[in-house]
Design a protein around this motif. Structure first.
Motif, PDB file in Angstrom:
ATOM      1  N   GLU A 103       0.835  -1.206   0.000  1.00  0.00           N
ATOM      2  CA  GLU A 103       0.000   0.000   0.000  1.00  0.00           C
ATOM      3  C   GLU A 103       0.870   1.257   0.000  1.00  0.00           C
ATOM      4  O   GLU A 103       0.643   2.186  -0.766  1.00  0.00           O
ATOM      5  N   ARG A 104       1.895   1.274   0.851  1.00  0.00           N
ATOM      6  CA  ARG A 104       2.809   2.421   0.900  1.00  0.00           C
ATOM      7  C   ARG A 104       3.489   2.620  -0.446  1.00  0.00           C
ATOM      8  O   ARG A 104       3.575   3.743  -0.954  1.00  0.00           O
ATOM      9  N   ASP A 105       3.963   1.527  -1.044  1.00  0.00           N
ATOM     10  CA  ASP A 105       4.635   1.634  -2.339  1.00  0.00           C
ATOM     11  C   ASP A 105       3.718   2.258  -3.384  1.00  0.00           C
ATOM     12  O   ASP A 105       4.128   3.148  -4.131  1.00  0.00           O
ATOM     13  N   LEU A 106       2.469   1.792  -3.428  1.00  0.00           N
ATOM     14  CA  LEU A 106       1.524   2.314  -4.430  1.00  0.00           C
ATOM     15  C   LEU A 106       1.173   3.778  -4.200  1.00  0.00           C
ATOM     16  O   LEU A 106       0.962   4.519  -5.152  1.00  0.00           O
ATOM     17  N   LEU A 107       1.119   4.187  -2.938  1.00  0.00           N
ATOM     18  CA  LEU A 107       0.724   5.554  -2.620  1.00  0.00           C
ATOM     19  C   LEU A 107       1.885   6.547  -2.619  1.00  0.00           C
ATOM     20  O   LEU A 107       1.691   7.725  -2.912  1.00  0.00           O
ATOM     21  N   MET A 108       3.073   6.087  -2.300  1.00  0.00           N
ATOM     22  CA  MET A 108       4.183   7.001  -2.061  1.00  0.00           C
ATOM     23  C   MET A 108       5.251   7.013  -3.155  1.00  0.00           C
ATOM     24  O   MET A 108       6.009   7.974  -3.257  1.00  0.00           O
ATOM     25  N   TYR A 109       5.335   5.948  -3.935  1.00  0.00           N
ATOM     26  CA  TYR A 109       6.439   5.837  -4.883  1.00  0.00           C
ATOM     27  C   TYR A 109       5.959   5.833  -6.329  1.00  0.00           C
ATOM     28  O   TYR A 109       4.870   5.347  -6.632  1.00  0.00           O
ATOM     29  N   SER A 110       6.797   6.331  -7.187  1.00  0.00           N
ATOM     30  CA  SER A 110       6.527   6.271  -8.625  1.00  0.00           C
ATOM     31  C   SER A 110       6.792   4.834  -9.098  1.00  0.00           C
ATOM     32  O   SER A 110       7.483   4.067  -8.410  1.00  0.00           O
ATOM     33  N   PRO A 111       6.285   4.480 -10.268  1.00  0.00           N
ATOM     34  CA  PRO A 111       6.602   3.155 -10.796  1.00  0.00           C
ATOM     35  C   PRO A 111       8.113   2.920 -10.902  1.00  0.00           C
ATOM     36  O   PRO A 111       8.581   1.808 -10.645  1.00  0.00           O
ATOM     37  N   GLU A 112       8.863   3.949 -11.262  1.00  0.00           N
ATOM     38  CA  GLU A 112      10.315   3.796 -11.353  1.00  0.00           C
ATOM     39  C   GLU A 112      10.923   3.485  -9.986  1.00  0.00           C
ATOM     40  O   GLU A 112      11.792   2.617  -9.863  1.00  0.00           O
ATOM     41  N   GLN A 113      10.460   4.171  -8.943  1.00  0.00           N
ATOM     42  CA  GLN A 113      10.959   3.893  -7.597  1.00  0.00           C
ATOM     43  C   GLN A 113      10.555   2.484  -7.134  1.00  0.00           C
ATOM     44  O   GLN A 113      11.351   1.778  -6.511  1.00  0.00           O
ATOM     45  N   MET A 114       9.319   2.075  -7.461  1.00  0.00           N
ATOM     46  CA  MET A 114       8.885   0.723  -7.089  1.00  0.00           C
ATOM     47  C   MET A 114       9.736  -0.323  -7.796  1.00  0.00           C
ATOM     48  O   MET A 114      10.112  -1.337  -7.208  1.00  0.00           O
ATOM     49  N   TYR A 115      10.044  -0.083  -9.066  1.00  0.00           N
ATOM     50  CA  TYR A 115      10.879  -1.015  -9.817  1.00  0.00           C
ATOM     51  C   TYR A 115      12.279  -1.091  -9.200  1.00  0.00           C
ATOM     52  O   TYR A 115      12.834  -2.183  -9.025  1.00  0.00           O
ATOM     53  N   GLN A 116      12.830   0.050  -8.829  1.00  0.00           N
ATOM     54  CA  GLN A 116      14.154   0.093  -8.199  1.00  0.00           C
ATOM     55  C   GLN A 116      14.139  -0.695  -6.890  1.00  0.00           C
ATOM     56  O   GLN A 116      15.040  -1.492  -6.619  1.00  0.00           O
ATOM     57  N   HIS A 117      13.100  -0.501  -6.078  1.00  0.00           N
ATOM     58  CA  HIS A 117      12.987  -1.236  -4.804  1.00  0.00           C
ATOM     59  C   HIS A 117      12.859  -2.735  -5.051  1.00  0.00           C
ATOM     60  O   HIS A 117      13.442  -3.549  -4.325  1.00  0.00           O
TER      61      HIS A 117
END
Length: 194
Positions: free
Chosen positions: A144-158
């Motif tokens: 939930e935090r990832d979807l709300l706080m991060y861009s797709p690029e940041q989620m991919y990096q994580h």
């Protein structure tokens, strides 16, 4: 018995929670194997499915489908990981999402009602079930935090940092659906991060 993925997960849970779970051998005797071909479903959205799944081999996705047929992937599971739809555990409950194999997979399946019965009879199982739901809650909070706080690029990096092996196994179309972008968008993100 220790060769079962589910039993290994229970042993890890015992260690993490400081528990000694009774009747694990009896529970292990109730494990059934489910072999899935690529794209075959473990369960569909809306099924009655009071079961817990342990991935022995393979890769699965858990996902929601919109009315127009678009998939939103909520998670992936690989070897030595568990998944279920907790709503399906409730009497009359139906799954709120589907689960399908992204590659040929072998799952260990146990009826949730057996675990629930152990929880009714043993305090250690009550604690283990609570600990399991707390771990599930933590996973859901991170997503939930990832979807709300991060861009797709940041989620991919994580995802690259936490589960690089998974990124290599998941088809690009599926990974893009997990990140909420198109496959073309994922290509651009991957090139920028190279």
């Amino acid at each position: 018995m220790e060769h079962l993925t589910l039993v290994r997960a229970l042993r890890r849970l015992e260690q993490a929670a400081g528990l000694q779970l009774p009747e694990v051998e009896q529970l292990a005797a109730s494990v059934q194997l489910l072999q899935l071909r690529e794209r075959e479903f473990a369960f569909h959205e809306g099924d009655a499915c009071p079961r817990l799944f342990a991935v022995r081999t393979g890769l699965l996705k858990q996902f929601y489908t919109t009315a127009d047929g678009k998939e939103w992937i909520k998670s992936f599971t690989v070897e030595d990981e568990l998944f279920a739809c907790p709503i399906g555990f409730q009497p009359g409950g139906r799954t709120s999402f589907g689960a399908a194999a992204l590659e040929a997979s072998v799952l260990e399946v146990i009826d949730w009602r057996l675990l629930d019965d152990l929880g009714e009879r043993h305090l250690a199982w009550q604690k283990a079930i609570r600990f399991g739901f707390q771990a599930l809650t933590q996973l859901k909070m991170v997503r939930e935090r990832d979807l709300l706080m991060y861009s797709p690029e940041q989620m991919y990096q994580h995802l690259l940092e936490r589960r690089a092996g998974l990124v290599q196994r998941v088809p690009q179309k599926e990974l893009a659906a997990y990140l909420g972008v198109t496959p073309v968008g994922l290509n651009r993100i991957a090139r920028r991060l190279e």
